[in-house]
Scaffold this motif. Structure first.
Motif: not given
Length: 349
Positions: A204-206, A224-226, A236-248
């Motif tokens: 899980x994530x928040x 999910x991308x998470x 292969x993943x960062x562009x699909x996370x939060x519209x390309x913003x990456x992980x935070x």
């Protein structure tokens, strides 16, 4: 002392007010080198050999104290008294409402305007351990209670960098400490994370609201991308996370709070360098430098770019002080806060 990695001490320069800053250098038998200063408890350098024996610094930062004293995104620092965000800078504890400084939009971030990353820590060496101590006065950054914190750093010949945090308080107060090192296993300043492979042991994530505050729910990562439960190439993943913003993103690696557990790994296929992350904490904030400002020049004059480094911050969940269903971050008199994290450097098999 045989077999121990004993740190040496030298000067890292002076702050604008004239205070001299000490630097402590660990170097083990495998040519892994870690340097730490007593300003902000900052890890300035992590030098690690690759599969061919080539040594590079994998930790973002600056060449001198002037860079760290200026505004920067917490490179290598201890973040506290409460790391991550507190919504609106507000919380209520034992019936009293507290208003902290807001320094991240409308939120309080990483301890406020002058968090633990911006103070000079007392430093001593105990055998193979660097011990940093800081007494945060009652009311500093509007937090209640005098908080006495010790952070102990140790590097072993097994390439394990351990960070042990302890704290006591005179009044009930929230506390959530972490280290904010930025890694690029190809070498600090490398322009992307494309060939990095990440694994995080979280079901899980928040999820966050529009103000980057957790909604209070624990959402499944599945579909999910998470979902990083299988090793995943970041390119292969960062562009699909939060519209390309990456992980935070805070990943819930808990259920084992208090037990030192392997919760994440980061590997770089071309160099063979790898980091395994062990922690006693319930959360791991994965941050891929999406908020890196343009024009940040680090060691050797290289420009640091967005999505070109990753932080693996072991901690409690953001805004826990306002979420009763999250693991508690409240420390009370007579109790002791304890948190251990180990970064183990190695090579992929």
């Amino acid at each position: 002392m045989a077999g121990l990695v004993v740190p040496t001490r030298d000067s890292f320069g002076r702050l604008q007010d004239g205070t001299e800053i000490s630097r402590f250098t660990f170097q083990n038998k495998n040519k892994v080198t870690v340097r730490i200063i007593n300003y902000g408890g900052i890890i300035t350098d992590i030098l690690v050999p690759d599969k061919n024996g080539e040594i590079k610094d994998i930790n973002l930062g600056f060449d001198n104290i002037k860079g760290y004293e200026a505004r920067h995104p917490y490179f290598g620092a201890i973040c506290g008294r409460v790391a991550n965000r507190i919504a609106g800078g507000k919380f209520t504890l034992d019936g009293k409402e507290y208003q902290l400084p807001v320094n991240n939009g409308q939120n309080h971030l990483h301890g406020g305007v002058k968090g633990f990353d911006k103070v000079v820590w007392e430093a001593r060496v105990d055998d193979d351990t660097l011990v940093l101590r800081y007494v945060s006065p009652d009311g500093e950054e509007q937090y209640p209670g005098e908080l006495t914190t010790e952070v102990r750093y140790r590097l072993t010949n097994d390439n394990e960098l351990s960070i042990d945090y302890t704290a006591t308080t005179t009044k009930a107060t929230p506390i959530n400490l972490t280290n904010h090192s930025y890694f690029n296993l190809a070498g600090q300043g490398y322009p992307n994370l494309d060939d990095h492979v990440i694994w995080i042991d979280a079901f899980t994530y928040t999820p966050l609201d529009e103000n980057n505050i957790p909604t209070g729910t624990l959402a499944p990562v599945s579909g999910t991308p998470f979902d990083l439960r299988n090793p995943t190439r970041l390119g292969d993943r960062l562009k699909s996370v939060r519209n390309g913003k990456g992980y935070d993103t805070n990943f819930c690696v808990g259920g084992r709070t208090g037990n030192l557990t392997r919760v994440a790994s980061l590997a770089h296929t071309p160099s063979g360098r790898k980091i395994d992350v062990f922690t006693t904490e319930p959360g791991l904030q994965c941050y891929t430098g999406c908020n890196m400002a343009a024009g940040v020049f680090g060691k050797g004059g290289v420009e640091y770019r967005k999505l070109a480094s990753v932080c693996l911050e072991t901690q409690h969940y953001a805004n826990s002080v306002n979420q009763p269903n999250f693991p508690s971050t409240i420390l009370r008199p007579g109790q002791s806060y304890r948190h251990t994290t180990v970064y183990k450097f190695g090579l992929t098999s």
